[in-house]
Every structure is written in structure tokens, then in C-alpha cells.
Design a protein around this motif. Structure first.
Motif, PDB file in Angstrom:
ATOM      1  N   GLN A 139       0.833  -1.206   0.000  1.00  0.00           N
ATOM      2  CA  GLN A 139       0.000   0.000   0.000  1.00  0.00           C
ATOM      3  C   GLN A 139       0.867   1.255   0.000  1.00  0.00           C
ATOM      4  O   GLN A 139       0.599   2.208  -0.741  1.00  0.00           O
ATOM      5  CB  GLN A 139      -0.911  -0.010   1.229  1.00  0.00           C
ATOM      6  N   GLN A 199     -11.527  -0.838 -12.981  1.00  0.00           N
ATOM      7  CA  GLN A 199     -12.196  -1.252 -11.749  1.00  0.00           C
ATOM      8  C   GLN A 199     -11.194  -1.226 -10.597  1.00  0.00           C
ATOM      9  O   GLN A 199     -10.000  -0.988 -10.793  1.00  0.00           O
ATOM     10  CB  GLN A 199     -12.837  -2.624 -11.891  1.00  0.00           C
ATOM     11  N   LEU A 200     -11.695  -1.440  -9.395  1.00  0.00           N
ATOM     12  CA  LEU A 200     -10.859  -1.393  -8.204  1.00  0.00           C
ATOM     13  C   LEU A 200      -9.902  -2.584  -8.162  1.00  0.00           C
ATOM     14  O   LEU A 200     -10.187  -3.644  -8.734  1.00  0.00           O
ATOM     15  CB  LEU A 200     -11.732  -1.399  -6.948  1.00  0.00           C
ATOM     16  N   PRO A 201      -8.760  -2.436  -7.483  1.00  0.00           N
ATOM     17  CA  PRO A 201      -7.827  -3.562  -7.355  1.00  0.00           C
ATOM     18  C   PRO A 201      -8.479  -4.825  -6.791  1.00  0.00           C
ATOM     19  O   PRO A 201      -8.136  -5.936  -7.210  1.00  0.00           O
ATOM     20  CB  PRO A 201      -6.748  -3.023  -6.418  1.00  0.00           C
ATOM     21  N   SER A 202      -9.404  -4.672  -5.837  1.00  0.00           N
ATOM     22  CA  SER A 202     -10.059  -5.860  -5.273  1.00  0.00           C
ATOM     23  C   SER A 202     -10.889  -6.574  -6.326  1.00  0.00           C
ATOM     24  O   SER A 202     -10.977  -7.812  -6.333  1.00  0.00           O
ATOM     25  CB  SER A 202     -10.947  -5.463  -4.087  1.00  0.00           C
ATOM     26  N   ASP A 203     -11.503  -5.811  -7.234  1.00  0.00           N
ATOM     27  CA  ASP A 203     -12.262  -6.436  -8.326  1.00  0.00           C
ATOM     28  C   ASP A 203     -11.317  -7.141  -9.301  1.00  0.00           C
ATOM     29  O   ASP A 203     -11.635  -8.219  -9.821  1.00  0.00           O
ATOM     30  CB  ASP A 203     -13.091  -5.388  -9.058  1.00  0.00           C
ATOM     31  N   ALA A 235      -5.853  -6.814  -3.426  1.00  0.00           N
ATOM     32  CA  ALA A 235      -7.206  -6.375  -3.077  1.00  0.00           C
ATOM     33  C   ALA A 235      -7.191  -5.266  -2.031  1.00  0.00           C
ATOM     34  O   ALA A 235      -8.119  -4.444  -1.974  1.00  0.00           O
ATOM     35  CB  ALA A 235      -8.023  -7.565  -2.574  1.00  0.00           C
ATOM     36  N   SER A 236      -6.140  -5.221  -1.220  1.00  0.00           N
ATOM     37  CA  SER A 236      -6.072  -4.212  -0.152  1.00  0.00           C
ATOM     38  C   SER A 236      -5.698  -2.827  -0.668  1.00  0.00           C
ATOM     39  O   SER A 236      -5.652  -1.867   0.114  1.00  0.00           O
ATOM     40  CB  SER A 236      -5.057  -4.649   0.904  1.00  0.00           C
ATOM     41  N   ASP A 242      -7.358  -0.896  -2.647  1.00  0.00           N
ATOM     42  CA  ASP A 242      -8.505  -0.071  -3.047  1.00  0.00           C
ATOM     43  C   ASP A 242      -8.415   1.344  -2.501  1.00  0.00           C
ATOM     44  O   ASP A 242      -8.616   2.327  -3.222  1.00  0.00           O
ATOM     45  CB  ASP A 242      -9.812  -0.712  -2.558  1.00  0.00           C
ATOM     46  N   SER A 243      -8.094   1.461  -1.206  1.00  0.00           N
ATOM     47  CA  SER A 243      -8.129   2.770  -0.557  1.00  0.00           C
ATOM     48  C   SER A 243      -6.992   3.678  -1.004  1.00  0.00           C
ATOM     49  O   SER A 243      -7.084   4.906  -0.874  1.00  0.00           O
ATOM     50  CB  SER A 243      -8.076   2.603   0.965  1.00  0.00           C
ATOM     51  N   THR A 274      -9.655   3.208  -8.828  1.00  0.00           N
ATOM     52  CA  THR A 274      -9.878   2.370 -10.004  1.00  0.00           C
ATOM     53  C   THR A 274      -8.664   2.424 -10.923  1.00  0.00           C
ATOM     54  O   THR A 274      -8.086   3.482 -11.160  1.00  0.00           O
ATOM     55  CB  THR A 274     -11.120   2.837 -10.776  1.00  0.00           C
TER      56      THR A 274
END
Length: 882
Positions: free
Chosen positions: A67, A377-381, A420-421, A423-424, A428
Motif C-alpha cells: 500500500q 475497476q478497483l484492485p479488489s475487483d 485487493a487491499s 482499493d483505498s 480504479t
């Protein structure tokens, strides 16, 4: 019970193992697990304790390394300096490391020295933006975690252990000093555990070696001797440490040489065998493991576009795709067949028509899943999409995973969770960006599969800090490696680094720290060997000044003290050497077949090297085809052969060619070249490109036109229509023959022609091992009166006939042979030579005996015949002397 904080994870694990063994030795079956943690894990635990306590004022997110790296990526990519960078990713990693160093050693961000260089000035701008982003988002970076915990301990918001022991620390950073002070003020008893004193006089010895390879091999042999001498069948063996200051540089050599010495009968693999006697602490990058390489390959390929051949053939051979166990043979056969197309890339639709059914089903599921993802899309997606994509194709396969593979798959799942972590911190992103981040995570993640405890531990110098061994060997201690050269951080002002005593900032700093580390290493075992290579490439090396006072011994002295006795005490030695038996066997089983596929090639191979013939025609061993952009030399030659066959099918006779107008000849050439190109385009996609086909059209038209001009100079002849193949028995072997062309002359005799698109000479037919025996084979089996045999050399700038005729003037510039070189005599000689070659093949002659060493360049069977091995070279030299 005291809390023990260690400098690294390895020391924490070893201390836990020692504690457990001690409790078990006391007869206990259950005991309280002690809190023994590496410093990073302990600090994170303190943060979690605060976060879930009632004293927590609000949710603060502790950033993971990935992150934090994503934030640095974004800051640097948005800065003006990004335009001057070749790659943002490595710069972001370097900036993050500099930020950690800055906090650890209290380098002030507002000092005037930051303005002295552009690099430090730009980094300060990035650092301030990073701090601002973290404060705005309520994020806590790993670099500030130690100060955060110290502040919360001082504020009474984190409970203080009664006793904290710090183990394995050679020195503490300024931030760690503040933490220790906060713990003391909070009432904790602080103990810093260090190894005491130097080893007894004479306990350490120094030894030099000609090079690093010999040094490593001797250390491996020494380790083996120690295990053999001190092996206890019913108890723990000795602990042996091998410390290497530059472990990352020598890892591959150490892996290979220790495996050869300790496990000579085992296959060396990049993935560590769980039961090996040695363990290398430095893991490989996660991306180096086959299971992860397969996953990244599957995710990288876009099934909607043409797939690169190298990528798809790796998928064919991949054991981690659904159905691989049952279709191993079928997929290998498919790989061989696809290579014959020699196409650099192929569309998936075409590939699906060629692969086995199990793989086809997996690829179709993979293609359907791939088409479902959106653009952004978001990393988690993306993490979920990547997981579904791998599941669709059946990764990690249908067989039970080995231990190391299972652990690797678990590490992959952790990486996917890390993605996935994001996102924050990332928002996207595109598929390309998500995949690049995933690839970088696997590249930067060092992974070491868990294994059984090994008696020999191979460590870096810093990892060995705080450990003790029964026997210790320190490798690579030459003056160029120890002490290390100063290497100041490029982003931090040099003056501030030296004022704050930052690691690597000055030669004096490196010398002081190296002395401290050397003293601790020498104190970590009662039996220490320190070694160094005397030469590296062309450079002469000397022992490090850190070990100059240690007594020097020879290799003989060192190993003499470790000789095994003949007593039965050593009957259960762990490792045994196998005596190797050398067997020279140059014969295979006799040939018992009726027909031989590729009969003419047998004579070429047998003449060049008997082993080549045996390997290729009897064992089916040969190099696999490789894709090529455009046409290779062989394919261009095939085009020339096809065009000339078509042209002479049209003209038929010399008279027709001579009587035809230039316009008609040009038209025939144009049409036949176009037809030949169109026919080959069915298998070579390159010829479907109009521009490429036009280039080949022009080349062939010019080449064939020049050849026909030469043909006009000949005496009248008729080109006989050829059968597709004719089968003959020669030397007891049934073979298929097909000459390029046979011309019938006015006197009823014939000329056999063999087209060549490279330089060829009649000398290739001479001697007991001719280079080009095909044309002599056609001649002796033709059964028709011959007036000549010749190469038709159809090469730009060298259009000519090269051969042997009975009479002068039969072929332009070809003179008749005389004496032993006359055609009748040559036919008799060829008959004898070819029959001998056939007899040798039929009897199983398979010795490695190249007629000319230059032929080995094109053979490509070196790893099978092992001609470059010393023993093979000696055998060949002896044979040459005889």
C-alpha cells in the motif's frame, strides 16, 4: 515471562525451537508459548493492541508495504520529475527506502542541506506530499511505526511488558533508542542480549583458495565431514553455519556445489527439497517459482489477440493447467506439431483446432472468463477477476501439489489479498496497471518454503547476527567485499547522513560496523573457519583486514583433522559417495526394420557422425523447431525448388524454353512464382502479408530468370516427369528416394540434378565420409545410363552448375572427370562408400566420431552425445592419434 524481540525472523524462529526443545527435554507435554517476535511483527502487534483498546482515539490504518509503495508510485508519477524518469516503479521503491532511513536516523526534513542537490530537493517534495497524504487519510506508514508505538507507550495507551529482551541487535537506530527509552520510563525491564567475548586463541583459522568455486566446494566438503564425524543416529547432529557476506551474488553457485557434494544422487531443483541437509536463508523471488510463473503467464496473455508462440508452448507444457496429468503426452505431441508451423504467433481460434480436448475445454472457459472484465475497476475487483480467470483454466492443476508447491500457492493467495487491499490507496485502475502491480509484488516478495530443520544453515552476514553454531565457516572474506564500500543513500543529503551516522554513509561508518559484526560472527562458534578467494576474474584479491590477524592454514591441514576412522562408529554415515563406473559403449542394437523413414538423411548423418544418425533416426532425438518471423533459409530453398518444378512442368524441354519469347518466359515465371507463394502461404502466415509476398515474388522472379538464362546455354534435353517417390533396397535397408530433377539428353543418357540455394562443390562427394551423399545415392540407384551428376546452384550472384560429367560441354563450365575422378569410377567408389555407411547403420554403429568438428556446430545434440565432456574429448583425441 519476558517478551523477546529479535533483529530478524530467523533468530525468532530458532529461539522458539530451542525453547520448545528445552521444555520437551524436561518432560513437559504442554507449555505456554513464549512471546518471541521479530521487531517488525512485535511493533505491529503493539499497534493492534492500541487499535483495539478503549484508549484508541480513532481508526488509524497501518499501511502495508504494498500500500505504501502504491502511494509513492502515485506521488512520483504525478510530479514534474516523472518526465525525467525512465521507470517510476524502481524510483518509488528507492524513495520509500530513503523515507524509512530518514525516520530511523532522524534526518531533519527542514535542514538547509536538502537544497544542495536536485535529487534530495525532489525527494523532499515527494516526502512532504507523502506525509500530507498520510495525515489527511489517517494512514500510518511503516517508517513511523516505531515512533508511534513509543508515543503511545509514553502516553500510557499501550501496556508495557514487565521485561523485554532484545536479541541479535548489533546497534539500534535513533527511533529504536527512543522506543527503548519509552519502555524503560513505562516500567519495563530492558535487557539487550549479546554474544560475549572473542573465541579462544587459535579457535579460528584462515584459509585462501584459488577462486570462489573452489572455496565454496571445499566448504561444502568440510560441512559434510563435520556431519559424518558428529552424526548421532538417535540425537541431534551438529549445527553448522555457512556465512556469506554477498549471499545474493553467490546463491546459485552455492546451491549447485553444496547439492553436488551433499546430495550427489539427487536432482538439483530451484525449489528446495524439504529433506536436504542444507538450507539457504535467502529465498528466491516469488516470481521465480514455476507455479507463480504459470499464473502470471495465464494472466498476461490476451486470448482475444494472436498469442505469441513462446507463450502458448509454455502453456502446453505447463503442469498447472487442468488436464495436464492425463494429457501430458498429447500436449507434448501438439507442441511438436505446432512448432512445425514455425509461426511466431497464432490466434486462439486456430490453436483450439489443434490442441487435445481437455486443454481445449480449459482454454474456452478461460476465454469466456477473460471477456467479462470491464476496462477500469478497483484492485479488489481485479484480484477477484484474476482468481476467476485462473480457476477457469484449472490452475494450479489437477494433481496433488507437492509441499513446496502448496506453500507457493498459499503465498500467491496472500499476494492476491495484498492486491485487493490497494482499493483505498490506488482507486480504479486498468487491467494492465493491476497486472503490473501484481507482477511487481511477486518479484519483490522473497519467498522461502518451510522445510525440515537442516543441520547446515547458509546465511548472510546480517542474518547470522545473534546465532550460535557448533561449527562455522565464513566465506568470501576478501578485501573487496569486507568491509563493504560506503554507499550513501542518493536521496538524502550526504552531510546529514554523516552527521546522523546513517549506515553506509561513510568509509569510517562501514569500517566501524564491520568490525562489530566480524567480532560477533567470530564469537558465535568455538570452531570457526574464515576463507577468501585469491582471484576473481582477472583481479587479484587479498584477505580482508578484518581477518588479517587470524592464523592461516592450508586446505590439507584443515581437512586432515576431519579424516574418518575405519571404526564401526561411522557405519551409519549420512552421506555416501557412489563409485562411478566408466563404460564405453559405441554400439546400439542392430537395425532390424524393413523401411527407414528419411533414408537419404541416414547416409548424411552416418557419414557426419555415427551417433548423430543413431540419435536422430533410431532414438528420434532432434532439436524442436522454433518459430521465425518470415521465411527461414530452408523455407526459401523449398520455394525455389517448387518454382523450378512448376516452371519445367510448363516448358518440359530445352527447345521449348529457347523458342519461347522473353515475354512468354516472364509470364510463366510470374505465374509459377505466384502459385508457389500462394501454396506456401497456407502454412506460413508471413506470406499472407502483401508487402512481404511482393518482396519474395521479386526475389524469386529475378533468381529463376537468371537460372533459365544459364539453362539456355546447354545442349538439348528433356526434363523427365518424376514420380513422387521411388522405393529402393540399398545395403539391406529399404529407403525412399526422390531426385530434384532428371534430364534426358539426345543420346539417351541422363543427368541427375540436385538444386542447392547455397554454395556447394563436388568435393562434398569425396572420401569415405562424404558431406553430401544424397546425389551419389541417387546416381548409384538410378538404373539408367548417366552422362553427368551435378548440383544446380541457384544462389544470387552464383548461378552455376557444379558436378561431374562424362564429356566436355555437357553442362556449362563443368569439366569431365578423368582417371579415378571419372564418372564410372566415381559411381563404383560411391557404391562401396554408401554400402559401408548402410552396413554401419544396420549393425548399430553409434560412436561419437564427427568427421569434422565444424559439423558439431549444426548438430545441436551436444547435451546428448556430451562431446564437450573431457572424457569424450580425450577419447576422440586418442582415436585421432591411432
Amino acid at each position: 515471562m519476558a517478551t523477546i524481540v529479535t533483529a530478524n525472523s530467523r533468530l525468532a524462529r530458532i529461539l522458539r525451537e530451542l525453547y520448545d526443545k528445552e521444555q520437551a527435554a524436561r518432560g513437559l507435554t504442554v507449555w505456554i508459548t513464549p512471546e518471541i517476535l521479530p521487531v517488525g511483527a512485535w511493533l505491529k502487534g503493539c499497534w493492534q493492541t492500541w487499535l483495539y483498546s478503549e484508549k484508541s482515539a480513532g481508526a488509524i490504518q497501518l499501511l502495508s508495504m504494498d500500500q505504501e509503495l502504491a502511494i509513492w508510485d502515485d506521488i512520483i508519477a504525478r510530479s514534474e520529475a516523472a518526465n525525467e524518469l525512465l521507470h517510476v516503479a524502481p524510483t518509488a521503491k528507492a524513495a520509500m527506502d530513503a523515507f524509512q532511513l530518514m525516520h530511523d536516523w532522524d534526518v531533519p526534513l527542514d535542514a538547509p542541506e536538502w537544497d544542495n542537490s536536485k535529487d534530495s530537493e525532489v525527494f523532499r517534495q515527494w516526502a512532504r506530499r507523502f506525509i500530507a497524504v498520510c495525515e489527511r487519510q489517517n494512514w500510518l506508514s511503516v517508517a513511523r511505526l516505531s515512533d508511534f508505538v513509543a508515543a503511545k507507550v509514553s502516553a500510557g495507551e499501550i501496556p508495557v511488558p514487565a521485561e523485554v529482551r532484545f536479541a541479535g541487535f548489533l546497534e539500534f537506530t535513533r527511533a529504536e533508542d527512543r522506543l527503548l527509552q519509552a519502555l524503560k520510563l513505562g516500567g519495563a525491564k530492558i535487557e539487550i542480549q549479546k554474544l560475549s567475548g572473542l573465541p579462544p586463541s587459535g579457535a579460528a583459522v584462515r584459509i585462501g583458495f584459488p577462486d570462489a568455486a573452489q572455496e565454496i566446494r571445499t566448504a561444502a566438503g568440510w560441512s559434510r565431514r563435520q556431519l559424518e564425524l558428529h552424526h548421532q543416529p538417535d540425537g541431534p547432529g551438529p549445527s553448522i553455519g555457512i556465512v556469506v557476506p554477498d549471499l545474493s551474488l553467490h546463491r546459485a553457485s552455492i546451491e549447485r556445489l553444496f547439492a553436488e557434494e551433499l546430495h550427489p544422487n539427487c536432482r538439483i531443483s530451484p525449489e528446495q527439497d524439504a529433506e536436504r541437509a542444507f538450507n539457504i536463508s535467502l529465498g528466491l523471488s516469488l516470481s521465480d517459482y514455476p507455479l507463480i510463473q504459470a499464473a502470471l503467464l495465464i494472466l498476461r496473455i490476451n486470448p482475444g489477440t494472436a498469442i505469441a508462440f513462446d507463450d502458448f508452448t509454455r502453456m502446453l507444457r505447463c503442469p498447472f493447467i487442468d488436464g495436464a496429468s492425463e494429457e501430458t503426452h498429447a500436449r507434448a505431441v501438439c507442441d511438436v506439431e505446432l512448432r512445425k508451423w514455425r509461426e511466431p504467433e497464432m490466434p486462439l481460434a486456430q490453436i483450439l483446432g489443434l490442441v487435445p480436448s481437455g486443454l481445449k475445454a480449459a482454454l474456452m472457459r478461460w476465454e469466456r472468463e477473460f471477456s467479462k472484465h470491464p476496462t477500469m475497476q478497483l484492485p479488489s475487483d481485479w484480484a477477484a477477476h484474476f482468481s476467476r480467470l485462473l480457476s477457469a483454466i484449472g490452475w494450479p492443476g489437477d494433481r496433488t501439489l507437492r509441499s513446496t508447491e502448496f506453500q507457493t500457492a498459499t503465498a500467491w493467495n496472500e499476494i492476491i489479498a495484498e492486491l485487493a487491499s490497494l482499493d483505498s490507496v490506488a482507486g480504479t485502475i486498468s487491467r494492465t496497471s493491476a497486472l503490473l502491480r501484481l507482477q511487481r509484488m511477486t518479484l519483490e516478495r522473497q519467498f522461502q518454503p518451510e522445510s525440515y530443520p537442516a543441520p547446515i544453515q547458509i546465511l548472510g552476514a546480517f542474518e547470522a547476527s545473534g546465532l550460535t553454531f557448533d561449527h562455522l565457516w565464513i566465506l568470501g572474506m576478501h578485501d573487496g567485499a569486507w568491509p563493504r564500500a560506503a554507499n550513501p543513500n542518493p536521496f538524502l543529503p550526504l552531510q546529514l547522513q554523516r552527521v546522523r551516522n546513517v549506515p553506509h554513509s561513510s568509509p569510517q561508518r562501514e569500517l566501524s560496523f564491520t568490525r562489530l559484526l566480524t567480532d560477533q560472527l567470530l564469537a558465535s562458534s568455538p570452531d570457526v573457519v574464515v576463507s577468501f578467494p585469491r582471484k576473481e576474474s582477472d583481479s587479484d584479491l587479498r584477505p580482508s583486514p578484518m581477518i588479517s590477524e587470524i592464523r592461516e592454514v592450508s586446505a590439507v591441514e584443515l581437512m586432515d583433522g576431519l579424516e574418518l576412522s575405519d571404526s564401526s562408529d561411522h557405519a551409519e554415515i549420512l552421506f555416501r559417495s557412489s563409485e562411478l563406473e566408466n563404460v564405453i559403449d559405441s554400439f546400439g542394437p542392430p537395425w532390424t526394420g524393413v523401411k527407414l523413414q528419411g533414408g537419404t538423411s541416414m547416409f548424411t548423418y552416418q557419414s557426419a557422425c555415427a551417433f548423430q544418425s543413431f540419435a536422430k533416426l533410431r532414438l528420434g532425438a532432434d532439436i524442436l523447431d522454433s518459430p521465425s518471423a518470415g521465411l527461414n533459409a530452408a523455407e526459401r530453398g523449398m520455394l525455389v525448388h517448387d518454382v523450378l518444378r512448376r516452371v519445367w512442368d510448363e516448358f518440359g524441354t530445352h527447345q521449348t524454353l529457347v523458342d519461347s519469347s522473353p515475354e512468354f518466359v516472364s509470364a510463366v515465371i510470374l505465374d509459377e512464382v505466384r502459385a508457389a507463394i500462394s501454396n506456401m502461404a497456407k502454412k506460413k502466415a508471413a506470406l499472407c502479408d502483401a508487402r512481404y509476398a511482393a518482396i519474395e515474388q521479386f526475389r524469386l522472379e529475378r533468381l529463376v530468370r537468371e537460372w533459365l538464362e544459364l539453362e539456355k546455354e546447354r545442349k538439348p534435353f528433356i526434363v523427365l516427369p518424376l514420380e513422387q517417390q521411388r522405393e529402393v533396397q540399398f545395403g539391406g535397408i529399404g529407403i525412399h528416394l526422390k531426385a530434384d530433377r532428371i534430364d534426358k539428353l539426345e543420346d539417351g543418357s541422363h543427368i541427375i540434378l540436385d538444386y542447392k540455394t547455397s554454395v556447394h562443390s563436388p568435393k562434398a562427394w569425396e572420401g569415405p565420409r562424404p558431406d553430401e551423399p544424397q546425389l551419389p545415392l541417387y546416381a548409384v540407384t538410378a538404373g539408367i545410363p548417366l552422362s553427368g551428376v551435378a548440383f544446380g546452384v541457384v544462389q544470387p550472384g552464383s548461378i552455376r552448375f557444379a558436378g561431374l560429367t562424362v564429356q566436355d560441354g555437357t553442362l556449362p563450365a563443368v569439366r569431365p572427370g578423368t582417371g579415378d575422378k571419372s564418372l564410372p569410377n566415381q559411381l563404383a567408389a560411391w557404391q562401396a562408400v554408401l554400402e559401408q555407411l548402410a552396413t554401419d547403420f544396420r549393425n548399430g554403429h553409434a560412436e561419437v566420431n564427427p568427421a569434422d568438428p565444424r559439423k558439431c556446430i549444426y548438430c545441436k545434440l551436444h547435451t546428448l552425445c556430451r562431446i564437450n565432456d573431457a572424457s569424450t574429448v580425450e577419447t576422440l583425441e586418442d582415436a585421432a592419434d591411432d
